[in-house]
Design a protein around this motif. Sequence first.
Motif, PDB file in Angstrom:
ATOM      1  N   GLU A  93       0.832  -1.207   0.000  1.00  0.00           N
ATOM      2  CA  GLU A  93       0.000   0.000   0.000  1.00  0.00           C
ATOM      3  C   GLU A  93       0.865   1.254   0.000  1.00  0.00           C
ATOM      4  O   GLU A  93       0.575   2.217  -0.712  1.00  0.00           O
ATOM      5  CB  GLU A  93      -0.927  -0.003   1.224  1.00  0.00           C
ATOM      6  CG  GLU A  93      -2.032  -1.034   1.150  1.00  0.00           C
ATOM      7  CD  GLU A  93      -2.830  -1.108   2.453  1.00  0.00           C
ATOM      8  OE1 GLU A  93      -2.687  -0.213   3.311  1.00  0.00           O
ATOM      9  OE2 GLU A  93      -3.590  -2.077   2.598  1.00  0.00           O
ATOM     10  N   GLN A  94       1.934   1.227   0.818  1.00  0.00           N
ATOM     11  CA  GLN A  94       2.819   2.388   0.864  1.00  0.00           C
ATOM     12  C   GLN A  94       3.495   2.607  -0.487  1.00  0.00           C
ATOM     13  O   GLN A  94       3.653   3.740  -0.933  1.00  0.00           O
ATOM     14  CB  GLN A  94       3.881   2.210   1.948  1.00  0.00           C
ATOM     15  CG  GLN A  94       3.356   2.385   3.354  1.00  0.00           C
ATOM     16  CD  GLN A  94       4.443   2.138   4.404  1.00  0.00           C
ATOM     17  OE1 GLN A  94       5.533   1.701   4.080  1.00  0.00           O
ATOM     18  NE2 GLN A  94       4.111   2.432   5.649  1.00  0.00           N
ATOM     19  N   ALA A  95       3.903   1.497  -1.130  1.00  0.00           N
ATOM     20  CA  ALA A  95       4.541   1.621  -2.443  1.00  0.00           C
ATOM     21  C   ALA A  95       3.551   2.190  -3.457  1.00  0.00           C
ATOM     22  O   ALA A  95       3.917   3.053  -4.272  1.00  0.00           O
ATOM     23  CB  ALA A  95       5.061   0.262  -2.902  1.00  0.00           C
ATOM     24  N   ALA A 100       1.834   6.809  -6.563  1.00  0.00           N
ATOM     25  CA  ALA A 100       0.806   7.779  -6.957  1.00  0.00           C
ATOM     26  C   ALA A 100       1.268   9.203  -6.654  1.00  0.00           C
ATOM     27  O   ALA A 100       1.087  10.122  -7.470  1.00  0.00           O
ATOM     28  CB  ALA A 100      -0.500   7.485  -6.221  1.00  0.00           C
ATOM     29  N   ILE A 101       1.886   9.386  -5.473  1.00  0.00           N
ATOM     30  CA  ILE A 101       2.381  10.716  -5.101  1.00  0.00           C
ATOM     31  C   ILE A 101       3.464  11.164  -6.074  1.00  0.00           C
ATOM     32  O   ILE A 101       3.474  12.308  -6.546  1.00  0.00           O
ATOM     33  CB  ILE A 101       2.907  10.705  -3.653  1.00  0.00           C
ATOM     34  CG1 ILE A 101       1.737  10.571  -2.678  1.00  0.00           C
ATOM     35  CG2 ILE A 101       3.713  11.957  -3.344  1.00  0.00           C
ATOM     36  CD1 ILE A 101       2.161  10.307  -1.239  1.00  0.00           C
ATOM     37  N   ARG A 102       4.369  10.249  -6.400  1.00  0.00           N
ATOM     38  CA  ARG A 102       5.456  10.604  -7.327  1.00  0.00           C
ATOM     39  C   ARG A 102       4.906  10.918  -8.722  1.00  0.00           C
ATOM     40  O   ARG A 102       5.387  11.832  -9.384  1.00  0.00           O
ATOM     41  CB  ARG A 102       6.479   9.486  -7.395  1.00  0.00           C
ATOM     42  CG  ARG A 102       7.318   9.426  -6.146  1.00  0.00           C
ATOM     43  CD  ARG A 102       8.384   8.400  -6.230  1.00  0.00           C
ATOM     44  NE  ARG A 102       9.103   8.340  -4.967  1.00  0.00           N
ATOM     45  CZ  ARG A 102      10.364   8.021  -4.851  1.00  0.00           C
ATOM     46  NH1 ARG A 102      11.059   7.731  -5.925  1.00  0.00           N
ATOM     47  NH2 ARG A 102      10.937   7.984  -3.684  1.00  0.00           N
ATOM     48  N   LYS A 105       3.439  14.348  -8.489  1.00  0.00           N
ATOM     49  CA  LYS A 105       4.506  15.345  -8.476  1.00  0.00           C
ATOM     50  C   LYS A 105       5.146  15.471  -9.855  1.00  0.00           C
ATOM     51  O   LYS A 105       5.476  16.568 -10.290  1.00  0.00           O
ATOM     52  CB  LYS A 105       5.562  14.980  -7.435  1.00  0.00           C
ATOM     53  CG  LYS A 105       5.122  15.243  -6.014  1.00  0.00           C
ATOM     54  CD  LYS A 105       6.235  14.914  -5.028  1.00  0.00           C
ATOM     55  CE  LYS A 105       5.807  15.203  -3.609  1.00  0.00           C
ATOM     56  NZ  LYS A 105       6.877  14.884  -2.637  1.00  0.00           N
ATOM     57  N   HIS A 106       5.322  14.340 -10.520  1.00  0.00           N
ATOM     58  CA  HIS A 106       5.900  14.360 -11.864  1.00  0.00           C
ATOM     59  C   HIS A 106       4.992  15.141 -12.810  1.00  0.00           C
ATOM     60  O   HIS A 106       5.483  15.945 -13.628  1.00  0.00           O
ATOM     61  CB  HIS A 106       6.100  12.931 -12.374  1.00  0.00           C
ATOM     62  CG  HIS A 106       6.659  12.842 -13.751  1.00  0.00           C
ATOM     63  ND1 HIS A 106       7.960  13.206 -14.065  1.00  0.00           N
ATOM     64  CD2 HIS A 106       6.084  12.451 -14.925  1.00  0.00           C
ATOM     65  CE1 HIS A 106       8.153  13.028 -15.352  1.00  0.00           C
ATOM     66  NE2 HIS A 106       7.041  12.573 -15.902  1.00  0.00           N
ATOM     67  N   ALA A 107       3.687  14.916 -12.700  1.00  0.00           N
ATOM     68  CA  ALA A 107       2.746  15.645 -13.555  1.00  0.00           C
ATOM     69  C   ALA A 107       2.809  17.146 -13.264  1.00  0.00           C
ATOM     70  O   ALA A 107       2.782  17.972 -14.190  1.00  0.00           O
ATOM     71  CB  ALA A 107       1.327  15.123 -13.335  1.00  0.00           C
ATOM     72  N   ILE A 108       2.924  17.486 -11.967  1.00  0.00           N
ATOM     73  CA  ILE A 108       3.006  18.907 -11.601  1.00  0.00           C
ATOM     74  C   ILE A 108       4.290  19.519 -12.158  1.00  0.00           C
ATOM     75  O   ILE A 108       4.270  20.616 -12.737  1.00  0.00           O
ATOM     76  CB  ILE A 108       2.937  19.063 -10.061  1.00  0.00           C
ATOM     77  CG1 ILE A 108       1.529  18.720  -9.570  1.00  0.00           C
ATOM     78  CG2 ILE A 108       3.313  20.471  -9.635  1.00  0.00           C
ATOM     79  CD1 ILE A 108       1.415  18.613  -8.057  1.00  0.00           C
ATOM     80  N   VAL A 109       5.409  18.793 -11.982  1.00  0.00           N
ATOM     81  CA  VAL A 109       6.688  19.305 -12.500  1.00  0.00           C
ATOM     82  C   VAL A 109       6.623  19.432 -14.016  1.00  0.00           C
ATOM     83  O   VAL A 109       7.095  20.421 -14.602  1.00  0.00           O
ATOM     84  CB  VAL A 109       7.856  18.389 -12.052  1.00  0.00           C
ATOM     85  CG1 VAL A 109       9.133  18.726 -12.803  1.00  0.00           C
ATOM     86  CG2 VAL A 109       8.073  18.508 -10.557  1.00  0.00           C
TER      87      VAL A 109
END
Length: 159
Positions: A93-95, A100-102, A105-109
């Motif tokens: 779940e953490q992975a 998902a968070i990464r 963040k990648h989409a935002i960057v």
Amino acid sequence: LRTLLRQVESTLETQIRGRDKVSEQEIADRLSAQRSFETRTAKLMIAVEKEQSLRASQAEEYERLFEKFGSKLNGMVAEQAAVRQEMQSTLAEQAKSEAAIREAKHAIVLEHCTEHRSCLDARAERLDAALRGLEQRLRGARADQARQLEAMESRHAEA
């Protein structure tokens, strides 16, 4: 002859009585030794039975302890398996959440990069337009200077 016979009989009787006494003594000694042997054998049998009883109870105790240890061990193994399964699911779940968070963040960057590129492209276009305008003004100014120079040269040549 009778006297001789009586003497032989009395000698034989004395020897037989002596032998009987010795035999009775030997029999008594043997009976005593046999009783002593039987007593020792009985004591040894009692000791052997006690030892067998102790060993049987010890074997039962060891078997009980072994079964208890086995059940504890099985419980610990089952508990460890449950903990491991829980940890694996938690890590999975953490992975997933980390991925998902990464990705977010990648989409935002990527979006910021796209915006910066658009801004840079717009600035580059304005700079190009300004440079073209400046170049045209410089060409116009040179052309004016060249005309003025020719006019001055022609005035000078006329003068």
